[in-house]
Scaffold this active site. Structure first.
Site, PDB file in Angstrom:
ATOM      1  N   ASP A   1       0.591  -1.140   0.024  1.00  0.00           N
ATOM      2  CA  ASP A   1      -0.059   0.048  -0.111  1.00  0.00           C
ATOM      3  C   ASP A   1       0.939   1.162   0.086  1.00  0.00           C
ATOM      4  O   ASP A   1       2.027   1.180   0.230  1.00  0.00           O
ATOM      5  CB  ASP A   1      -0.904  -0.158   1.207  1.00  0.00           C
ATOM      6  CG  ASP A   1      -0.147   0.064   2.584  1.00  0.00           C
ATOM      7  OD1 ASP A   1       0.890  -0.822   2.647  1.00  0.00           O
ATOM      8  OD2 ASP A   1      -0.343   0.714   3.378  1.00  0.00           O
ATOM      9  N   GLU A   2       0.381   2.151  -0.341  1.00  0.00           N
ATOM     10  CA  GLU A   2       0.667   3.626  -0.243  1.00  0.00           C
ATOM     11  C   GLU A   2       2.329   3.827  -0.475  1.00  0.00           C
ATOM     12  O   GLU A   2       2.983   4.249   0.076  1.00  0.00           O
ATOM     13  CB  GLU A   2       0.574   4.081   1.254  1.00  0.00           C
ATOM     14  CG  GLU A   2      -0.737   4.118   1.570  1.00  0.00           C
ATOM     15  CD  GLU A   2      -1.044   4.645   2.966  1.00  0.00           C
ATOM     16  OE1 GLU A   2      -2.139   5.495   3.321  1.00  0.00           O
ATOM     17  OE2 GLU A   2      -0.365   4.105   3.745  1.00  0.00           O
TER      18      GLU A   2
END
Ligand code: TNX
Length: 489
Positions: free
Chosen positions: A299-300
């Site tokens: 993620d991210e």
């Protein structure tokens, strides 16, 4: 009156006898006549194995009776295929209880139902009834972020105790992030000794030794909860880079980080050492984890170039598979080509990112539903909540309950969704009491969303059943939020 019953839950309301207030709501409940008195219980097992005997001892303890032959409480392995691996049939009359399931897991879930059929206080008796029950979804999880703030083993075990009561069956441990690395890796010891030495706000942090991690896994298994370890990559790795600067692209030493920003760190996708590092970490952690999954985060990754991200995820998937585990990743990994048996975890509010879950499903991946606005236990309940964040909005107890996992993402339906999971990110939670306050009672609603049939669920009816959990949570010493939405008993 009849109309009201129809409006508040149709057939479910009619079939649910007064006083049967189980969460998650069973598939069918039929009322009988009279009560079984717990104090007369003698528990016998038809299919005696060490495992079923252990469950029998639990039942005897719960009822305040004893284990013995020819008893009036019978546990048996068997039952119709419909029950699956986790379901059970329970029949209570004024004279006897029979609990049957195809697997010990199902017996265990039946025992959790029995527990809730006993009153929280007062006369130890159980209403006569029959229940047939099995889960809607195979995956019913909670996630604990032990990286932003560290939680010692006893806290994690207590959290497992609480989730198992509501038939949750996965504990996802977010073991690494920018602020801390929480699992000892023998081949890279500074990850834990340096990378685990602080946390958000600059506290002492901590890490699990391999023996401690194994004890968490074993404890969870004894309560039919499978641990899913996550090492977040290629972003969220600052604690690892600070421990071993040679892993960073620039090779420069950096101090540990105790803030709460995201998206600034990345493993160096071009260095061969990066893959040797990941291979070592996955190898050691996979060996300690009997469950079939390894969560790679993903993620991210704002500090990783998009092209590099795709290359990295491709290679990491192969490493995880070589160590015999199935890959799980946050929905961003839907950008990459996914191997078979991959699971992706939906979380974003942003429709462009959400579309990645659909792309993953189109590749054959199944989807764990963790929509932030419903399941993120670290969101504030309302404007008066002091703990928690609010980037996904306020999440009331009702919000966490009123949603359907197969209607969250266009194009991701019943065939694609494997279940639900509620993450508790720990930027703001400094103690188990803080964790309990944000998790309870919202996690109980998520547990019902994951287990019970969609038909027959309604907030109006659920909030009354939830109210009955108040004295039970209080008796367990749980620091739950007494939301004004619920008419607590
Ligand atoms: C988003 S959800 C994150 C976490 C934060 C969380 C705070 C996800 C995959 N990433 O890094 O802790 O928001 O709510």
């Amino acid at each position: 009156m009849l109309l009201l019953a129809v409006l508040t839950g149709g057939a479910g309301a009619r079939a649910t006898p007064q006083g049967v207030q189980v969460i998650p709501k069973p598939v069918t409940v039929t009322a009988g006549r009279g009560w079984f008195s717990a104090s007369s219980a003698v528990v016998s097992v038809a299919s005696a194995t060490p495992e079923t005997r252990r469950i029998a001892a639990d039942v005897a303890g719960l009822l305040g009776g004893r284990v013995g032959p020819g008893g009036n409480v019978m546990l048996a392995l068997g039952g119709p295929a419909r029950l699956g691996d986790e379901g059970y049939d329970l029949a209570v009359t004024s004279r006897a209880i029979t609990l049957a399931a195809r697997k010990p897991t199902g017996l265990f879930h039946g025992v959790q139902t029995l527990r809730q059929l006993l009153p929280a206080t007062g006369a130890r008796r159980i209403p006569a009834l029959t229940i047939r029950d099995y889960p809607r979804f195979a995956w019913r999880g909670a996630m604990l972020d032990v990286a932003r703030h560290f939680f010692p083993v006893r806290d994690v075990k207590r959290f497992i105790d609480l989730i198992a009561l509501y038939k949750l069956n996965r504990l996802h441990l977010h073991l690494s992030d920018d602020q801390g690395w929480r699992i000892a890796i023998r081949s890279w010891p500074r990850l834990a000794t340096h990378g685990g030495s602080t946390e958000v706000g600059g506290g002492r942090g901590g890490y699990y030794t391999q023996r401690q991690y194994a004890s968490i896994v074993a404890y969870a298994r004894s309560l039919y909860v499978e641990v899913v370890p996550e090492i977040d990559m290629p972003g969220h790795v600052h604690a690892a880079l600070s421990s071993y600067p040679k892993l960073a692209c620039d090779g420069k030493p950096s101090p540990l980080y105790t803030g709460i920003d995201v998206g600034f760190s990345s493993l160096c996708v071009d260095k061969q050492l990066t893959y040797a590092f990941v291979d070592d970490v996955v190898e050691e952690l996979a060996a300690l984890t009997p469950g079939p999954w390894f969560h790679i985060g993903g993620d991210e990754a704002a500090a990783t170039k998009p092209r590099d991200y795709l290359r990295f995820i491709g290679r990491i998937q192969r490493i995880v598979e070589q160590h015999g585990k199935h890959v799980i990743g946050w929905e961003e990994i839907g950008r990459a080509r996914l191997g078979p048996d991959t699971l992706v975890q939906h979380w974003n509010l942003d429709p462009a990112k959400t579309a990645l879950s659909r792309r993953a499903a189109e590749q054959g991946a199944r989807v764990i539903m963790s929509p932030a606005a419903k399941t993120y236990l670290d969101m504030k309940y309302d404007s008066s909540t002091t703990l928690g964040l609010r980037w996904a909005g306020y999440t009331s107890v009702r919000d966490a309950y009123v949603w359907d996992p197969v209607r969250q993402v266009p194009g991701v339906g019943a065939r694609d969704v494997i279940g639900v999971e509620a993450p508790l990110w720990s930027e703001t939670t400094r103690s188990l009491a803080d964790v309990e306050y944000l998790a309870f009672p919202r996690l109980i609603g998520i547990a019902e969303v994951g287990w019970s049939p969609a038909r027959g669920r309604s907030w109006a009816e659920y909030r009354l059943r939830l109210a009955v959990q108040g004295p039970r949570l209080a008796a367990l010493g749980v620091n739950f939020y007494r939301s004004p939405e619920v008419p607590w008993r």
